[in-house]
Design an enzyme around this catalytic site. Structure first.
Site: not given
Ligand code: ADP
Length: 484
Positions: A182, A258, A292, A389
């Protein structure tokens, strides 16, 4: 423009399911933007829960045959994928620049780094071992074997659209796991192109699925609730990581996380200041600070602070900010408007609390999600950016007097991904690297990533390691056979 147009129009933009592109169950699509202009690059298929379960049906149906595929064959598929990514360096680089914003030079660096996980794990695939010993009591033999965990869900972020995928896909495929990826919604195109590479490299249909979606939970939720899925590997924010670990608990899924970092970068009074400035440029400005591993807090010995700060400021002022695909650009835009708002708020907060702006300090006017590279000195201890961050091109400098003070400040965070420090004293190098509470330490260097090294954090930066000989273990189960 024509190179951009030709590339975009040649890209796969549907879901990768069953070894081929499919529009997905509803045919819905979402836009991918160029952060340098805010304009739409193209649209991609938007995966649903139903598509996710189709991917899992496929993964489950080929899991045993993939696990039974000779390691040499799995290795050769990975190696072909490595070669073919590298035969298309410019396509991958331009694509990452267009969807993520970093300069072409940085994108080329990511192609080299990201593809290396495919080569490294093609080499590791054939070295999955085990062990055989005599039981101490003399009453039997202990045989330890390794087997793939099973179908894996890999969720990746937008900041390294290729590398964050390959360092999960590489070891998972090497271990004999099937994988559903994903990718981040901001940068799905790079991963979809990698899907094409793997299909062309001869990866059997169903072993790898790629599901871009605007609704991450709609894909991850049903997969994680399904007993056929065995593992979740995630790179992203600590908040989402915690949520995924909580969800994984219901089925005791294996997890690798991570998560966020808040890296300290310490310049001791005995450091080579010019080398420390070079290192800080890398640790802070690589990827526009959207990493990160980015140095989030620069602790500089007061005796060398002005020298370091003025040299760093001169280097940062000299950076060319612009669209990543324009020659000569050093720093591209931030990923999106939300990120720019976050970085602006962190800088404003630090300045309101007393930090001195040495250069930059805000977002320029005009299109695109740019933020002017910034140096803040005398950042006060209560500034939010020392705890959160930054994820932007902002160097936050804090003075210190003693080694103990610097180490205590460096460790005063819930994160523990990476720490950097500069010293010419070997005793100090050994002492401080032992004292720093992080999964990785850079000594007299500002970049630590290497496919051959175990990347990962402690504390709220997560757990599990990617790369090195450790990386493949995340995708293997240990089985003990007691032999009479
Ligand atoms: P960032 O702040 O770097 O965008 P996120 O943690 O929001 O980091 O996103 C990292 C990944 O996690 C992306 O692929 C995002 O779509 C996915 N993501 C965000 N929210 C969820 C969730 N509730 N469940 C699963 N995946 C998620």
């Amino acid at each position: 423009m024509t190179a951009v147009h030709d590339l975009i129009s040649s890209l796969p933009t549907d879901l990768w399911l069953g070894g081929k592109q499919t529009p997905g169950s509803t045919g819905a699509r979402f836009a991918v933007l160029n952060p340098a202009t805010g304009d739409q690059l193209t649209t991609v298929a938007d995966a649903t829960s139903q598509d996710a379960l189709t991917a899992l049906d496929l993964a489950d149906s080929v899991q045993s045959s993939w696990a039974a595929t000779p390691a040499r064959e799995r290795a050769e598929i990975l190696r072909r994928a490595f070669d073919s990514v590298n035969s298309r360096v410019e396509d991958f680089a331009l694509l990452m620049t267009l969807e993520m914003g970093k300069s072409l030079q940085e994108s080329r660096g990511e192609v080299a780094y990201g593809s290396e996980f495919l080569r490294w794990f093609s080499e590791e695939a054939v070295r999955i071992g085990g062990r055989f010993t005599q039981a101490p009591a003399g009453n039997g033999r202990i045989l330890v074997t390794k087997k793939p965990v099973g179908p894996v869900l890999a969720i990746t972020p937008w900041n390294f659209p290729l590398a964050m995928g390959t360092r999960k896909i590489g070891p998972a495929l090497a271990a004999g796991c099937t994988v559903i990826v994903k990718p981040a919604e901001d940068t799905p195109l790079t991963m979809l192109l990698l899907g094409q590479i793997f299909a062309d490299a001869g990866l059997p249909a169903g072993v790898l699925s790629i599901l871009p979606t605007l609704n991450a939970a709609a894909v991850s939720g049903p997969l994680m609730a399904d007993p056929r899925l065995r593992k979740v590997t995630f790179t992203g924010s600590t908040g989402v990581g915690k949520l995924l670990v909580r969800n994984a608990a219901d089925r005791l899924l294996r997890t690798s996380m991570e998560l966020g970092g808040n890296a300290p970068f310490i310049v001791f009074d005995d450091a080579d200041v010019d080398a420390a400035v070079d290192g800080a440029m890398l640790a802070k400005m690589r990827n526009g600070g959207e990493a990160c591993t980015a140095a989030n807090r620069l602790y500089v010995a007061n005796s060398v602070r002005e020298e370091f700060t003025s040299k760093l400021t001169a280097r940062i002022e000299a950076l060319t900010v612009g669209a990543g695909d324009i020659g000569g650009t050093d720093i591209g835009p931030l990923i999106n408007a939300k990120q720019r708002t976050t970085v602006t708020a962190l800088v404003d907060d630090a300045v309101a609390k007393g930090a001195t702006v040495r250069t930059g300090g805000g977002a320029p006017h005009g299109a695109g999600f740019f933020f002017t590279p910034t140096v803040l000195d005398d950042v006060p201890a209560d500034a939010n950016l020392l705890r959160e961050e930054i994820f932007g091109p902002v160097a936050a400098i804090v003075g210190f007097d003693t080694e103990a003070e610097a180490v205590a400040a460096a460790n005063d965070t819930q994160y523990g991904l990476v720490s950097y420090f500069y010293t010419r004293d070997l005793d100090r190098a050994m002492r401080v690297s032992a004292a720093l509470d992080s999964g990785m330490v850079g000594v007299n260097r500002g970049a630590i990533s290497d496919a051959a090294a175990p990347f990962g954090g402690v504390k709220e930066s997560g757990f599990g390691r990617e790369g090195g000989t450790e990386g493949i273990e995340e995708y293997l189960e240990t089985k003990y056979v007691a032999l009479q």
